[in-house]
Design an enzyme around this catalytic site. Sequence first.
Site, PDB file in Angstrom:
ATOM      1  N   CYS A 122       0.803  -1.221   0.000  1.00 23.94           N
ATOM      2  CA  CYS A 122       0.000   0.000   0.000  1.00 23.94           C
ATOM      3  C   CYS A 122       0.838   1.275   0.000  1.00 23.94           C
ATOM      4  CB  CYS A 122      -0.943  -0.004   1.193  1.00 23.94           C
ATOM      5  SG  CYS A 122      -2.010  -1.473   1.258  1.00 23.94           S
ATOM      6  N   HIS A 247      -2.927   6.807   2.549  1.00 20.92           N
ATOM      7  CA  HIS A 247      -3.453   5.555   2.011  1.00 20.92           C
ATOM      8  C   HIS A 247      -4.831   5.304   2.600  1.00 20.92           C
ATOM      9  CE1 HIS A 247      -4.228   1.439   1.210  1.00 20.92           C
ATOM     10  NE2 HIS A 247      -3.887   1.013   2.408  1.00 20.92           N
ATOM     11  N   ASN A 277     -10.453  -0.036   0.045  1.00 19.68           N
ATOM     12  CA  ASN A 277      -8.990  -0.023   0.133  1.00 19.68           C
ATOM     13  C   ASN A 277      -8.422  -0.643  -1.141  1.00 19.68           C
ATOM     14  OD1 ASN A 277      -6.289  -0.721   0.607  1.00 19.68           O
ATOM     15  ND2 ASN A 277      -6.621  -1.181   2.767  1.00 19.68           N
TER      16      ASN A 277
END
Length: 321
Positions: A122, A247, A277
């Site tokens: 990520c 993020h 996500n």
Amino acid sequence: MTSFQLRTGAPGARILAFGHYQPSNVVTNDDLAKTMDTNDEWIQSRVGIKQRRIAGPEESVVDMAVQAGGKALASSGLSPEDIDLVIVATCTQEAQIPNASARVADRLGITAPGAYDVNAACAGFCYALSNASDAVRAGSARNVLVVGSEKLSQWVDWTDRSTSIIFADGAGAAVVTGAEEAAVGPVVWGSAGDMADRIYIKDRAGFLFQEGQAVFRWATTALHPIAREACERAGVDPSELAAFIPHQANLRIIEAIARKLKAENAVVADDIVNAGNTSAASIPLALSRMIERGDVPSGAPALLIGFGAGMTYAAQVVRIP
């Protein structure tokens, strides 16, 4: 010995444009509740997600990267011939060979560029953006296409509500070029390898596992000093930030980092609410959408921070194109 001349790099680097892509298939919390023991209220209270986009079986990491990269390239005003390096940040390639970047370049008509993939999970887009900035400043590249693209849905056990409610698919991209004044700040990056077993995929037949509470505690305690250091290295006070794009891991994590950073004047990205996500795609996807909506003015400073499996992290301040 014959002498040679180095190509002089630019003093700094800047982002010319962003682009993004999301699959058309919207999966709501109510949709998930039809197949597992969960509900909309439970999901929103824990991770802040209302819906997410899931790619179809015919859509690949490369397909989505091409879509986002093509939009960024078109918005930049450059042609494919102007790009000489392509970097794709991803941790969800269907197969490791060949890499995604060379195929993305070929499909966009970019001829014979440097091409490599980055897997920092990520944090991947921030790692790739730093690499692009360094390549431009060193003279190794003139213009760089940087893409974050993920198809997490193919690595998720859709009977496991601890992961299937969180992860989603999409892509975001940016074009980086040289500049007289730096508009991509120094990166602050690192890793906590002793926590690598908190997020992992065991093997080729495995699914993504995440120890949610451990990740939450780490993210809400360890990352705001990293974010603040990135501001210090860029010479920007958090109060001067126009936007904060972390993020998109969990809405509670996002809110906790923003609160501790004390960036009172910044618009805080909350793309996770409707996008889920998307790992390395989440930062460029969120920022591209913010720019498209007119949420942030051109030239304003924005702080990016990516973090995830590894546990890797990276942060830098950029100027909005």
